[in-house]
Structures are given as structure tokens and as C-alpha cells.
Design a protein around this motif. Structure first.
Motif, PDB file in Angstrom:
ATOM      1  N   SER A   1      50.247  36.540   0.117  1.00  0.00           N
ATOM      2  CA  SER A   1      51.334  35.547   0.096  1.00  0.00           C
ATOM      3  C   SER A   1      50.898  34.139   0.496  1.00  0.00           C
TER       4      SER A   1
ATOM      5  N   HIS B   1      61.013  40.232   5.324  1.00  0.00           N
ATOM      6  CA  HIS B   1      62.158  40.937   4.740  1.00  0.00           C
ATOM      7  C   HIS B   1      61.711  42.074   3.824  1.00  0.00           C
ATOM      8  N   LEU B   2      60.688  41.792   3.035  1.00  0.00           N
ATOM      9  CA  LEU B   2      60.200  42.804   2.077  1.00  0.00           C
ATOM     10  C   LEU B   2      59.735  44.061   2.807  1.00  0.00           C
ATOM     11  N   ILE B   3      58.932  43.877   3.839  1.00  0.00           N
ATOM     12  CA  ILE B   3      58.419  45.028   4.601  1.00  0.00           C
ATOM     13  C   ILE B   3      59.585  45.775   5.245  1.00  0.00           C
TER      14      ILE B   3
ATOM     15  N   SER C   1      54.362  45.428  -3.200  1.00  0.00           N
ATOM     16  CA  SER C   1      54.895  44.709  -2.041  1.00  0.00           C
ATOM     17  C   SER C   1      53.788  44.381  -1.042  1.00  0.00           C
ATOM     18  N   PHE C   2      52.970  45.379  -0.733  1.00  0.00           N
ATOM     19  CA  PHE C   2      51.913  45.129   0.242  1.00  0.00           C
ATOM     20  C   PHE C   2      50.869  44.147  -0.293  1.00  0.00           C
TER      21      PHE C   2
ATOM     22  N   GLY D   1      56.875  38.456   3.209  1.00  0.00           N
ATOM     23  CA  GLY D   1      56.463  39.340   4.298  1.00  0.00           C
ATOM     24  C   GLY D   1      57.594  40.056   4.987  1.00  0.00           C
TER      25      GLY D   1
ATOM     26  N   LEU E   1      51.594  41.715  -2.371  1.00  0.00           N
ATOM     27  CA  LEU E   1      52.261  40.401  -2.295  1.00  0.00           C
ATOM     28  C   LEU E   1      52.220  39.850  -0.875  1.00  0.00           C
ATOM     29  N   VAL E   2      52.468  40.735   0.101  1.00  0.00           N
ATOM     30  CA  VAL E   2      52.421  40.298   1.507  1.00  0.00           C
ATOM     31  C   VAL E   2      51.008  39.847   1.851  1.00  0.00           C
TER      32      VAL E   2
ATOM     33  N   ILE F   1      68.205  30.708  10.749  1.00  0.00           N
ATOM     34  CA  ILE F   1      67.578  31.085  12.014  1.00  0.00           C
ATOM     35  C   ILE F   1      66.062  30.956  11.939  1.00  0.00           C
ATOM     36  N   TYR F   2      65.501  31.179  10.754  1.00  0.00           N
ATOM     37  CA  TYR F   2      64.047  31.182  10.619  1.00  0.00           C
ATOM     38  C   TYR F   2      63.467  29.772  10.510  1.00  0.00           C
TER      39      TYR F   2
ATOM     40  N   LEU G   1      67.609  43.436  11.914  1.00  0.00           N
ATOM     41  CA  LEU G   1      67.590  41.981  12.151  1.00  0.00           C
ATOM     42  C   LEU G   1      66.495  41.603  13.144  1.00  0.00           C
TER      43      LEU G   1
ATOM     44  N   GLU H   1      62.971  41.968  11.509  1.00  0.00           N
ATOM     45  CA  GLU H   1      62.690  40.850  10.594  1.00  0.00           C
ATOM     46  C   GLU H   1      62.176  39.635  11.369  1.00  0.00           C
ATOM     47  N   GLN H   2      62.836  39.354  12.480  1.00  0.00           N
ATOM     48  CA  GLN H   2      62.406  38.198  13.276  1.00  0.00           C
ATOM     49  C   GLN H   2      61.060  38.453  13.935  1.00  0.00           C
TER      50      GLN H   2
END
Lengths: 161, 273
Positions: free
Chosen positions: B35, A80-82, B28-29, A78, B31-32, B137-138, A118, A121-122
Motif C-alpha cells: 500500500s 479496515h481491510l484487515i 488483501s494482504f 490496511g 494490497l496491505v 477520527i483518523y 472500532l 481499526e484504530q
């Protein structure tokens, strides 16, 4: 001579992408911020490639790295890809305006793009997959970006020469 | 003839280019969108990422890993004398505890037989070793070298000799991913041993403490209380050691986990009977 011809700046930048990706998805206990620094370096390299060496193969690069970052860091595809694809499409739309800017303005936009990338993405990780993130980690990224931005730009300019 | 040919080539290449870009964006869309589903394609991508990409990234980052290990060894070497003294003191203390533990174990067995009580409620599924960690961070994840071929399933608990480590969130044929307790995205239901106060704990984001996100009836545990899994959410087995209450504030409390998350080598995957 032949080797140096083959080993052009785009190849070198792609090698930096691979190395920075590999280090950013592995954690080192005694070097806690090293993967964050390489994560920022990956983004810097990717933006640099888009800004100065745009080619449509970058869509494929965005697809591959976007999926891999999402799976390895978030376990869900999701954010990063977008973000990567959105950045590419936005660049195509705004390219004609970016050409008119001076080098200082470009550098400023380069840095702002990095920070926004950045943050998006978050934000997307939170929006799509409900991942929590805290303000201190965002400041950590901004600080790392501030530290490595100028040396990285110098390095890239040198590679391009 | 030549200009015509050039124009034709340009048109075809631009057509291919546009088609490729549109295909990538559409893929991509999709896959999202899919997902979170259990589609074969998504599982395939996850499988390749875990079994192919992770080993490659480990090879590429090997020099940095070697440097990190060297620094670690140097620190250990420097503190060798001090550690030796501590260990000698601990041996004396543990010998006393061992005698007491053997006595208690005998008593326990006798009492269990008298009460006709059933034994430990845990089933050990597999002992796996750590491949790499994604402490970012994630999320705070670790990858293990055992997957569904070793009967590991999603939501099984991961423990080591010190206590609860986390839970399995994803499995492929030979790999599985464990989300650590210190991840802010994981909640565990716990109770304190002394007062039986039920609460929910999540990672604090600093990778060190767990913080309470909900406390039943707003009863606060005491400082130093031991916290174990309550088993109420039916994800973690009951009575797995989690940590010790390290700090109590007005509306929340902090728990220091027993597990040293920086030194995880082997992990046991367990489930309830």
C-alpha cells in the motif's frame, strides 16, 4: 408484490451500507458527529449482515469497503481491510458456538464485537501507518455506539420481518 | 442420475467459493503489503476512489449536505445585523490601515531596490477548489479538484489568503489530497516572529489548536506571538503565516491557526523557488 420480493432485507441492508459509507466519508461542518454516527452504523450493519445473513459474497463486500475506507479515511490500505476480513474469518470459526447462544447473549456479543472492531481499526491504523488517535475520540465512538445501538437493532429486526 | 449431479454441483460451487475466498484474502494482504509503494495498481485504486467514488458519495449524501447548508444559512441570517455592525467598524479600521499599507509598500519597494534584494520566494502552482473533506477520527484531509496534470506534486504546500492550510500528501491525475495543519499526524517546523524561537507543531486532535511537540532550547514564546514556518525541514517554504500563540504552559504552548479550517473554499498550492 414482485418489487417487494426483490427488495428483500439483504438488499435493504446493503443499501444502508452504501448510504452509511457515503455519509461517513464526507464531513459536514455544522453536523460534526453525523459522519461518526454513520461510521458506527456502517459497522453495525456489516456485523449484522455477517451474523444473520452470512454469505461468501460478504468477503467481496469486505474487500471493497475495506479498501475504500482505508483510502478515503487513512490514505493507506490496511486497518479496515484487515479488520473486516478478520471478523469474517473469526465468525466462520465461531459460528457453531454462536448458534447455541440466546438472543440476549447474541445482542451482547453484537455490541462487544462493534466496540472491539472500532478499537482494532484504530489500533491497526496506529500500528501499520503510525496514525495517532486520542482517548476522547474513542469515548466519542463508544458513546455514539451506546446511543444508536438499540434503535438500530430494532430497525434491523423490523427489516428482517 | 439426479443425486450424483447435485453432489457434483455442490463440489464445484464449494471449490469456487473456497478459491474466491482465498484469492480475496491473498489480494488483501498483498494490497496491505504494497500500500505504501508507488505500484500502478495502488495508484489506480486511489485514482478511482478520488475521481469516481468521492463524487458518488457526495451525490448520496447530498440531502444531508443540503440540510447542513440550510442550517448554516439560517445561522448566518440570524447574525446578519450584528455582523453588519462589526463590518462597518472594520471598514473604518481597515481604511486607516490601507493608507498606512500603501505608504509602507512604497517604502518597501524603494528599500528593496536600494538593497538589491530578491522578491517573495513562493511559486504559485495552482489555485484549486475543495471537493470534499474527510474530517474524521483518523485524519483531517481535504480533496481538491486539481492533480498532477496541473503540476501538483506530493509535499507541496497548501495556503489561502489567511496562511498555511497543510501539505499535499497524494495526487492523482485530476485530484489531490491535502492533510490539514490540525491533523495530529502532521508536524511543521515553525519559528516565532518576535524571538525567533524554533519549535515543532502538531495538531491537537480537537481540530482547533496546534500544540508544540518540540521546542528548541526549551525557550517559550510569549502569548500573542505570531508563528510562521521556519523552512528548516525544507517541506514548507519559509515565512508562511501559521498562527498566534494562544496559550503557554510549562513545557508546551498552543497556537491558534489563522486559517479558519471550517471555511475553506479555495486553496493555493505553492512551492519554494
Amino acid at each position: 408484490m414482485e418489487f417487494s420480493k426483490f427488495f428483500n432485507s439483504i438488499i435493504k441492508l446493503n443499501i444502508i451500507l452504501i448510504i452509511s459509507f457515503s455519509i461517513s466519508v464526507n464531513s459536514f461542518i455544522l453536523l460534526p458527529n453525523i459522519n461518526n454516527a454513520f461510521y458506527v452504523l456502517f459497522h453495525l450493519t456489516f456485523i449484522y449482515l455477517i451474523f444473520y445473513h452470512y454469505h461468501y459474497y460478504l468477503y467481496l463486500v469486505a474487500l471493497v469497503y475495506g479498501i475504500l475506507f482505508d483510502i478515503l479515511l487513512l490514505n493507506n490500505i490496511g486497518a479496515h481491510l484487515i479488520t473486516f476480513l478478520f471478523l469474517l474469518m473469526l465468525f466462520v470459526l465461531l459460528r457453531k458456538y454462536l448458534i447455541r447462544l440466546s438472543s440476549y447473549q447474541i445482542i451482547f456479543i453484537y455490541f462487544i464485537t462493534l466496540i472491539i472492531l472500532l478499537l482494532i481499526e484504530q489500533f491497526l491504523a496506529n500500528l501499520i501507518h503510525n496514525y495517532k488517535f486520542n482517548i476522547s475520540s474513542i469515548f466519542n465512538f463508544i458513546l455514539i455506539s451506546l446511543i444508536i445501538f438499540i434503535p438500530t437493532v430494532f430497525l434491523f429486526r423490523k427489516l428482517d420481518k | 442420475m439426479a443425486p450424483k449431479f447435485q453432489i457434483k454441483v455442490f463440489q464445484i460451487s464449494s471449490l469456487i467459493k473456497n478459491f474466491t475466498i482465498i484469492s480475496i484474502v491473498t489480494l488483501s494482504f498483498l494490497l496491505v503489503f504494497f500500500s505504501k509503494s508507488d505500484l500502478y495498481l495502488i495508484n489506480g485504486i486511489k485514482n478511482i476512489s478520488n475521481s469516481v467514488i468521492i463524487p458518488i458519495t457526495r451525490v448520496i449524501s447530498a440531502p444531508l449536505n443540503a440540510f447542513s447548508n440550510f442550517v448554516d444559512e439560517y445561522h448566518k441570517f440570524r447574525s446578519l445585523k450584528f455582523e453588519n455592525k462589526l463590518l462597518q467598524e472594520e471598514i473604518v479600521r481597515l481604511k486607516k490601515w490601507q493608507t498606512l499599507a500603501i505608504q509602507n509598500s512604497r517604502e518597501n519597494n524603494v528599500l528593496k531596490r536600494l538593497l538589491n534584494a530578491t522578491d517573495n520566494n513562493l511559486i504559485l502552482v495552482k489555485t484549486a477548489s475543495l471537493i470534499n473533506r474527510n474530517d474524521t477520527i483518523y485524519s483531517k484531509l481535504i480533496n481538491l479538484n486539481a492533480g498532477f496534470e496541473d503540476k501538483i506534486k506530493k509535499n507541496m504546500s497548501a495556503i489561502n489568503e489567511r496562511g498555511l492550510i497543510g501539505k499535499v500528501i497524494d495526487t492523482t491525475s485530476n485530484n489531490s489530497r491535502v492533510i490539514l495543519l490540525t491533523d495530529p499526524n502532521l508536524s511543521i517546523s515553525v519559528k516565532s516572529i518576535s524571538d525567533g524561537i524554533f519549535s515543532l507543531l502538531t495538531g491537537n486532535g480537537d481540530g482547533k489548536y496546534l500544540v508544540s511537540s518540540f521546542i528548541k532550547e526549551n525557550k517559550m514564546p510569549r502569548l500573542g506571538d505570531i508563528v510562521v514556518t521556519s523552512g528548516t525541514a525544507q517541506i514548507f517554504p519559509v515565512d508562511l503565516l501559521v498562527g498566534k500563540v494562544a496559550k503557554v504552559e510549562k513545557n508546551r504552548f498552543f497556537v491558534l491557526p489563522f486559517v479558519d479550517f471550517k471555511n475553506i473554499d479555495y486553496v493555493q498550492i505553492v512551492t519554494s523557488k
